[in-house]
Design a protein around this motif. Structure first.
Motif, PDB file in Angstrom:
ATOM      1  N   ALA A  66       0.792  -1.186   0.029  1.00  0.00           N
ATOM      2  CA  ALA A  66      -0.135   0.023  -0.033  1.00  0.00           C
ATOM      3  C   ALA A  66       0.979   1.250   0.017  1.00  0.00           C
ATOM      4  N   ARG A  67       0.261   2.357  -0.293  1.00  0.00           N
ATOM      5  CA  ARG A  67       1.107   3.845  -0.411  1.00  0.00           C
ATOM      6  C   ARG A  67       1.421   4.073   1.159  1.00  0.00           C
ATOM      7  N   GLU A  68       2.514   4.793   1.303  1.00  0.00           N
ATOM      8  CA  GLU A  68       2.869   5.109   2.749  1.00  0.00           C
ATOM      9  C   GLU A  68       1.631   6.036   3.322  1.00  0.00           C
ATOM     10  N   HIS A  69       1.128   6.741   2.389  1.00  0.00           N
ATOM     11  CA  HIS A  69       0.042   7.709   3.031  1.00  0.00           C
ATOM     12  C   HIS A  69      -1.011   6.760   3.846  1.00  0.00           C
ATOM     13  N   ARG A  70      -1.417   5.733   3.184  1.00  0.00           N
ATOM     14  CA  ARG A  70      -2.575   4.874   3.987  1.00  0.00           C
ATOM     15  C   ARG A  70      -1.877   4.325   5.106  1.00  0.00           C
ATOM     16  N   ASN A  71      -0.708   3.913   5.090  1.00  0.00           N
ATOM     17  CA  ASN A  71      -0.061   3.187   6.211  1.00  0.00           C
ATOM     18  C   ASN A  71       0.383   4.215   7.441  1.00  0.00           C
ATOM     19  N   SER A  72       0.534   5.426   7.016  1.00  0.00           N
ATOM     20  CA  SER A  72       0.894   6.495   8.038  1.00  0.00           C
ATOM     21  C   SER A  72      -0.188   6.618   8.849  1.00  0.00           C
ATOM     22  N   THR A  73      -1.368   6.541   8.492  1.00  0.00           N
ATOM     23  CA  THR A  73      -2.541   6.785   9.601  1.00  0.00           C
ATOM     24  C   THR A  73      -2.542   6.014  10.586  1.00  0.00           C
ATOM     25  N   ILE A  74      -1.949   4.950  10.805  1.00  0.00           N
ATOM     26  CA  ILE A  74      -1.680   3.842  11.800  1.00  0.00           C
ATOM     27  C   ILE A  74      -1.066   4.683  13.024  1.00  0.00           C
ATOM     28  N   PHE A  75       0.090   5.261  12.591  1.00  0.00           N
ATOM     29  CA  PHE A  75       0.902   6.018  13.599  1.00  0.00           C
ATOM     30  C   PHE A  75       0.288   7.429  14.000  1.00  0.00           C
ATOM     31  N   SER A  76      -0.391   8.086  13.048  1.00  0.00           N
ATOM     32  CA  SER A  76      -0.957   9.176  13.324  1.00  0.00           C
ATOM     33  C   SER A  76      -2.314   9.086  13.994  1.00  0.00           C
ATOM     34  N   HIS A  77      -2.771   7.983  13.928  1.00  0.00           N
ATOM     35  CA  HIS A  77      -4.296   7.702  14.634  1.00  0.00           C
ATOM     36  C   HIS A  77      -3.796   7.493  16.130  1.00  0.00           C
ATOM     37  N   ALA A  78      -2.565   7.011  16.354  1.00  0.00           N
ATOM     38  CA  ALA A  78      -2.046   6.739  17.772  1.00  0.00           C
ATOM     39  C   ALA A  78      -2.082   8.251  18.326  1.00  0.00           C
ATOM     40  N   ALA A  79      -1.203   9.153  17.596  1.00  0.00           N
ATOM     41  CA  ALA A  79      -1.363  10.412  18.050  1.00  0.00           C
ATOM     42  C   ALA A  79      -2.648  11.300  18.476  1.00  0.00           C
ATOM     43  N   TYR A  80      -3.692  10.937  17.580  1.00  0.00           N
ATOM     44  CA  TYR A  80      -4.942  11.503  17.873  1.00  0.00           C
ATOM     45  C   TYR A  80      -5.386  10.714  19.312  1.00  0.00           C
ATOM     46  N   ARG A  81      -5.298   9.380  19.378  1.00  0.00           N
ATOM     47  CA  ARG A  81      -5.845   8.967  20.735  1.00  0.00           C
ATOM     48  C   ARG A  81      -5.263   9.379  21.805  1.00  0.00           C
ATOM     49  N   MET A  82      -3.906   9.634  21.750  1.00  0.00           N
ATOM     50  CA  MET A  82      -2.865  10.141  23.053  1.00  0.00           C
ATOM     51  C   MET A  82      -3.283  11.478  23.197  1.00  0.00           C
ATOM     52  N   GLN A  88       2.238   9.965  30.380  1.00  0.00           N
ATOM     53  CA  GLN A  88       3.395   9.195  29.614  1.00  0.00           C
ATOM     54  C   GLN A  88       2.349   7.678  29.393  1.00  0.00           C
ATOM     55  N   GLN A  89       1.546   7.227  30.448  1.00  0.00           N
ATOM     56  CA  GLN A  89       0.964   6.134  30.113  1.00  0.00           C
ATOM     57  C   GLN A  89      -0.239   6.162  29.144  1.00  0.00           C
ATOM     58  N   ALA A  90      -0.618   7.240  29.156  1.00  0.00           N
ATOM     59  CA  ALA A  90      -1.733   7.702  28.020  1.00  0.00           C
ATOM     60  C   ALA A  90      -1.369   7.287  26.799  1.00  0.00           C
ATOM     61  N   ILE A  91       0.159   7.836  26.458  1.00  0.00           N
ATOM     62  CA  ILE A  91       0.794   7.793  25.276  1.00  0.00           C
ATOM     63  C   ILE A  91       1.032   6.102  24.803  1.00  0.00           C
ATOM     64  N   VAL A  92       1.473   5.574  25.880  1.00  0.00           N
ATOM     65  CA  VAL A  92       1.621   3.822  26.086  1.00  0.00           C
ATOM     66  C   VAL A  92       0.365   3.143  25.499  1.00  0.00           C
ATOM     67  N   ASP A  93      -0.755   3.698  25.934  1.00  0.00           N
ATOM     68  CA  ASP A  93      -2.043   3.057  25.768  1.00  0.00           C
ATOM     69  C   ASP A  93      -2.404   3.308  24.355  1.00  0.00           C
ATOM     70  N   ALA A  94      -2.018   4.573  23.866  1.00  0.00           N
ATOM     71  CA  ALA A  94      -2.529   4.904  22.534  1.00  0.00           C
ATOM     72  C   ALA A  94      -1.826   4.020  21.557  1.00  0.00           C
ATOM     73  N   PHE A  95      -0.255   3.961  21.673  1.00  0.00           N
ATOM     74  CA  PHE A  95       0.289   3.007  20.805  1.00  0.00           C
ATOM     75  C   PHE A  95      -0.300   1.686  20.890  1.00  0.00           C
ATOM     76  N   ASP A  96      -0.520   1.202  22.261  1.00  0.00           N
ATOM     77  CA  ASP A  96      -0.909  -0.170  22.343  1.00  0.00           C
ATOM     78  C   ASP A  96      -2.278  -0.545  21.549  1.00  0.00           C
ATOM     79  N   ASP A  97      -3.114   0.656  21.649  1.00  0.00           N
ATOM     80  CA  ASP A  97      -4.437   0.439  21.033  1.00  0.00           C
ATOM     81  C   ASP A  97      -4.483   0.310  19.683  1.00  0.00           C
ATOM     82  N   VAL A  98      -3.313   0.769  18.903  1.00  0.00           N
ATOM     83  CA  VAL A  98      -3.111   0.505  17.214  1.00  0.00           C
ATOM     84  C   VAL A  98      -2.383  -0.229  17.310  1.00  0.00           C
ATOM     85  N   GLY A  99      -1.888  -1.054  18.074  1.00  0.00           N
ATOM     86  CA  GLY A  99      -0.988  -2.349  17.769  1.00  0.00           C
ATOM     87  C   GLY A  99       0.510  -2.020  17.498  1.00  0.00           C
ATOM     88  N   ILE A 100       1.005  -0.933  17.897  1.00  0.00           N
ATOM     89  CA  ILE A 100       2.347  -0.613  17.889  1.00  0.00           C
ATOM     90  C   ILE A 100       2.888  -0.823  19.149  1.00  0.00           C
TER      91      ILE A 100
END
Length: 577
Positions: free
Chosen positions: A487-503, A555-567
């Motif tokens: 897939a294009r990198e822009h489609r894959n990128s939203t996995i990480f940016s969605h974690a940013a949204y969650r935190m 910091q734990q909120a950041i951890v949980d956000a990454f965990d929630d998106v599978g990172i």
């Protein structure tokens, strides 16, 4: 206009070590060739469809998420360039080619650097009135070579943002370099003296003009021309071998401008304060900001072999206004939004310009034939087509691509984007910081490019190309289990940016301001290496959050956000990094 002429010792010829620019090959409509030392391009087809089933996109709110059929699947990331080859471009959409990062070799070969026209145009020079021309100030290498690069110490307390041009002192004057003309000449040498002496015995004078009575002159001219071709060829060989065999005379064509500010409407119809310079000599206004080194250009484009439109003779021609004329709204948006981005990085993050060292900024606005925007690495300019410059987050996105290049290359010698995942990571960082710079607080906060017009902001239509809050609504991925190497990198990128949204929307981080989030993600760049994965970026973000002083709960909120998106990180027994 005035001209200042200086001579510089010759260095390597740019054309012998760098790929030809698109403008140099416009006649053949071929894309810039990659540097001979670059690695092979690992993702030649950026338009390849995902090999895995793609999620069915949800229906977005039509008032916010209008999409153009031509752009719906093209996520404006003109900066994502594949940098394992030698990316010249970082396109905003997935339809753009990817090049490899410029190296120090692109500008240096161990000898002194020789200024050339294209380089001068890229770094349009602003010189204090009545000062001598300083070639060191005009020409700087593509990659600065600091002894050490570390993240600046940024206070958690955010500084106020300036979203308008700073006040310009009345009648402030600068010398604006309009053009540079270079002439290379083989140095005088004993062989030439001997040849001229022999030809002189037959009455030859290389400086003679007009008809000559000597019937041997045509023959002598031919012999002299043949010698000069041989001499030039030998000099080129010596230059490539590291010997100085030529001198370069550089003539700067300049005009004196008086700098001031005025108001003009941008693409969205909003009045913006812009910085302009007036040349009384030419009776012309230039859209330039000497204090920040921002120049706005316009250019025609030519299609490369990859299909992307490149400026011909980059960066192009200065955007100007004649007496009684109006400023082009595209150019107004380009300068006004770049000023906001520059000011944010400088004031809030302590990082002036895209290299942290106040490098001049060239912005080229082209026609809608380019349905994209990108950071043009090879020329170090920002290119915007199809009114993408109307979107502040997109201007911030492209600028962030350049910052990522400078930070990672400055520390490790290569760019971040070395494979599918690290290129997606580049796109995510560019979206996150672009959105934070934009600073919206309503439902549009998580949309990317919502102020860019799919048909044109002039027509009143707007659309977004990515949604960090709901990636699937714009055909993006939201979990690492969906990551697709095809897939294009822009489609894959939203996995990480969605974690940013969650935190950022977690109740535990309610006291963390946007400026502090920007500091967290910016400082985490210094923890990334070429080819970094999402998992490595997670660790870098957590380290930056801890260093800046976020609480354990935040910091734990950041951890949980990454965990929630599978990172998923590594459990250290204290907090998973």
């Amino acid at each position: 206009m005035s001209s200042d002429t200086v001579s510089a010792p010759s260095g390597h010829d740019r054309s012998t070590t760098e790929p030809d620019s698109p403008s140099e090959s416009a006649a053949t409509a071929s894309a810039p060739a990659l540097d001979a030392t670059s690695e092979p391009d690992i993702e030649a087809d950026l338009d390849a469809e995902s090999a895995e089933p793609e999620p069915e996109p949800a229906e977005p709110d039509p008032s916010l998420l209008e999409t153009d059929p031509e752009v719906a699947d093209a996520v404006i990331d003109a900066d994502t360039a594949d940098e394992i080859a030698d990316p010249k471009v970082d396109p905003a959409t997935d339809d753009a080619p990817q090049d490899a990062a410029p190296t120090v070799a692109d500008r240096h070969d161990g000898t002194e650097q020789v200024p050339d026209t294209s380089l001068l145009q890229t770094y349009s020079a602003f010189l204090p009135a009545a000062s001598a021309v300083d070639t060191a100030a005009l020409f700087r290498p593509v990659v600065d070579e600091p002894a050490e690069m570390t993240a600046p110490d940024v206070s958690v307390t955010s500084l106020p943002q300036a979203f308008v041009a700073d006040a310009v002192p009345a009648d402030e004057t600068h010398v604006l370099v309009l053009d540079v003309i270079t002439h290379r000449e083989v140095k005088p040498n004993p062989v030439r003296s001997v040849v001229l002496g022999v030809l002189g015995l037959f009455g030859f004078d290389p400086k003679a003009t007009g008809p000559a009575p000597n019937p041997l002159v045509p023959v002598l001219d031919a012999v002299w021309g043949l010698y000069r071709r041989i001499e030039t060829g030998v000099a080129n060989v010596l230059e490539r071998a590291g010997f100085s065999a030529t001198t370069v005379t550089t003539t700067y064509v300049t005009t004196l401008i008086t700098v001031t500010t005025e108001q003009a409407n941008d693409l969205l119809g909003a009045p913006r304060e812009i910085v302009v310079g007036y040349s009384e000599e030419l009776d012309t206004w230039f859209l330039v900001d000497p204090n920040r080194g921002i120049s706005i250009y316009t250019a025609v484009t030519a299609a490369g072999s990859d299909g992307l439109q490149y400026p011909v003779d980059p960066p192009g021609e200065f955007v100007i206004r004649v007496a009684g004329g109006q400023w082009d709204p595209s150019a107004v948006s380009a300068q006004a939004n770049m000023v906001v981005v520059y000011t944010y990085y400088d004031s809030t993050l302590g990082y002036p310009s895209y290299d942290g060292a106040a490098a001049p900024i060239g912005v080229t606005v082209v026609s809608d034939v380019l349905n994209n925007a990108y950071w043009y690495r090879g020329e170090e300019i920002f290119v915007f087509g199809h009114d993408f410059e109307a979107a502040l987050d997109i201007v911030g996105h492209e600028f962030t691509h350049a910052v990522i290049d400078k930070v990672v290359v400055g520390q490790h010698g290569r760019i971040l984007g070395q494979d599918v995942e690290s290129r997606a990571l580049e796109e995510a960082y560019a979206d996150i910081l672009g959105s934070l710079i934009e600073g919206k607080q309503d439902e549009q906060r998580w949309l990317i490019a919502e102020d860019y017009g799919c048909s044109s902001p002039r027509a009143g239509t707007r659309c977004a190309i990515r949604n960090m809050a709901d990636p699937a609504s714009l055909n993006g991925f939201a979990h690492y289990s969906q990551f697709n190497t095809s897939a294009r990198e822009h489609r894959n990128s939203t996995i990480f940016s969605h974690a940013a949204y969650r935190m950022m929307t977690d109740a535990r981080t309610a006291d963390v301001s946007d400026d502090v989030w920007a500091q967290v993600f910016y400082q985490s760049l210094y923890g990334l290496t070429p080819g970094a994965s999402f998992r490595q970026a997670r660790a870098a973000v957590l380290t930056a959050a801890r260093d800046i002083g976020l609480t354990d709960s935040e910091q734990q909120a950041i951890v949980d956000a990454f965990d929630d998106v599978g990172i998923i990180g590594v459990n250290t027994g204290l907090i998973a990094v």
